[in-house]
Enzyme design. Structure first.
Site, short mmCIF file in Angstrom:
data_model
loop_
_atom_site.label_atom_id
_atom_site.label_comp_id
_atom_site.label_asym_id
_atom_site.label_seq_id
_atom_site.Cartn_x
_atom_site.Cartn_y
_atom_site.Cartn_z
N ILE A 106 -43.71 11.66 7.18
CA ILE A 106 -44.17 11.37 8.53
C ILE A 106 -43.01 10.73 9.29
CG2 ILE A 106 -45.71 9.91 9.89
CD1 ILE A 106 -47.76 10.26 7.59
N CYS A 107 -42.75 11.25 10.47
CA CYS A 107 -41.74 10.69 11.38
C CYS A 107 -40.38 10.57 10.68
CB CYS A 107 -42.23 9.35 11.92
SG CYS A 107 -41.37 8.83 13.41
N ALA A 108 -39.81 9.36 10.63
CA ALA A 108 -38.47 9.18 10.04
C ALA A 108 -38.48 9.35 8.53
CB ALA A 108 -37.91 7.82 10.41
N ALA A 160 -43.85 15.28 12.73
CA ALA A 160 -43.15 14.62 13.83
C ALA A 160 -43.58 13.16 13.94
CB ALA A 160 -43.41 15.39 15.11
N THR A 216 -39.12 16.23 12.61
CA THR A 216 -39.29 14.78 12.68
C THR A 216 -39.56 14.44 14.13
OG1 THR A 216 -38.33 12.64 12.09
CG2 THR A 216 -36.83 14.28 13.03
#
Length: 293
Positions: free
Chosen positions: A78-80, A131, A98
């Site tokens: 998730i994300c970073a 993202a 991302t």
DNA sequence: GTTTTCCTCCGCCAGA
DNA sequence: GTTCTGGCGGAGGAAA
């Protein structure tokens, strides 16, 4: 992990680099009962990753994630968290995403990763990336959908007051140089198409509804959603068929008719292509019933 | 499984 | 000069 422990169909286990008390950057104290040794028992590992992409990756975390992947464990980020997967080498040669604000940095740091900054999440089978945080929820719902079916995913989404399904190809919100005009481009045409799935829709029909030429519609639609119009339409048809298989006793031919796929043969063909299964297997898996027709 | 026909996608280019 | 739109045509894929 975004799935509520109460509403989740999984056993959710928060795992830290090591068990114990940790303090987050914003001062919150967290108590993690499980360290990296618990990864060995996991079927799916969701990596939320470092807060910032330039934070150093912990070697023991990379080793543990890599070892889990080698054992066949499904790894999601998730994300970073995508930076952690990339640093572990799990994304070499694969598509990944991302948060849009750090996508360029991901591509710069890991040139072997095919970074797509325009989608909510990417499913590469064993490895999945998403993202921003909200897209992480979409990815988790996608996993529930794959593992337990549409009904279970919808139930979890209701519990979380989230949209039940935003496809991975849906575009992230990215500030553009020019003013956003009307927000989600062609959303009305997509909605119209969903309401007319049973009909023999062509690219020209969709472009006509959108009020632009076929060429412009095709180009802008692909930019907006990450999928060409007819590929998007086909996926919408298969998704609707999945829901009908789960929630009704209708036969394959009738369902194919209702979603605009014409024949059961055609529905089976696209089910196989998109989901790598058959309508019958799908219904048995998610309802325990056999399919007719 | 093969063939034919039709459709979609996409690069290219010209015009607004 | 830049951006966007839309037409054309070829390649490839889907459907019958």
């Amino acid at each position: 992990v975004f799935l509520h422990r109460e509403s989740s169909p999984y056993d959710v286990l928060p795992i830290g680099a090591r068990a114990g008390r940790v303090r987050s950057q914003d001062g919150l104290e967290l108590v993690l009962e499980h360290g990296l040794e618990s990864l060995a028992d996991a079927d799916t590992v969701v990596v939320t990753g470092p807060v910032r992409p330039d934070e150093p990756q912990l070697p023991e975390v990379l080793d543990a994630v890599r070892a889990a992947a080698e054992e066949g464990t499904r790894i999601a980020s998730i994300c970073a968290g995508t930076f952690t997967l990339a640093a572990a080498g799990l994304l070499d040669g694969k598509r990944a995403t991302t948060h849009w604000s750090i996508a360029d940095e991901l591509a710069r740091q890991y040139p072997r990763v095919h970074v797509d900054p325009n989608v909510l999440f990417v499913d590469e089978g064993q490895v999945l990336t998403s993202a921003g945080s909200a897209a992480g929820m979409d990815l988790c719902l996608h996993l529930v959908r794959k593992d337990f079916g549409v009904r279970a995913a919808n139930a979890v989404a209701r519990e979380l007051v989230a949209a039940p399904y935003r496809s991975g190809g849906q575009v992230q919100y990215i500030p553009r140089d020019r003013t956003e005009e009307g927000g989600d481009l062609y959303a009305r045409t997509r909605q119209w198409a969903l309401e007319h799935l049973a009909e023999d829709l062509t690219l020209a029909d969709l472009a006509s509804h959108a009020g632009v030429s076929v060429r412009t519609f095709s180009r802008r639609f692909t930019e907006d959603t990450g999928r060409s119009p007819m590929k998007w339409l086909m996926r919408a048809r298969v998704d609707t068929a999945r829901e009908l298989l789960e929630t009704t006793d209708l036969g394959v031919d009738r369902i194919a008719d209702l979603v605009g796929l014409g024949s059961g043969t055609n529905l089976r063909l696209h089910f196989r292509r998109i989901l790598d299964t058959t309508p019958g297997q799908y219904r048995r898996t998610f309802t325990g019933r056999d399919v007719e027709g």
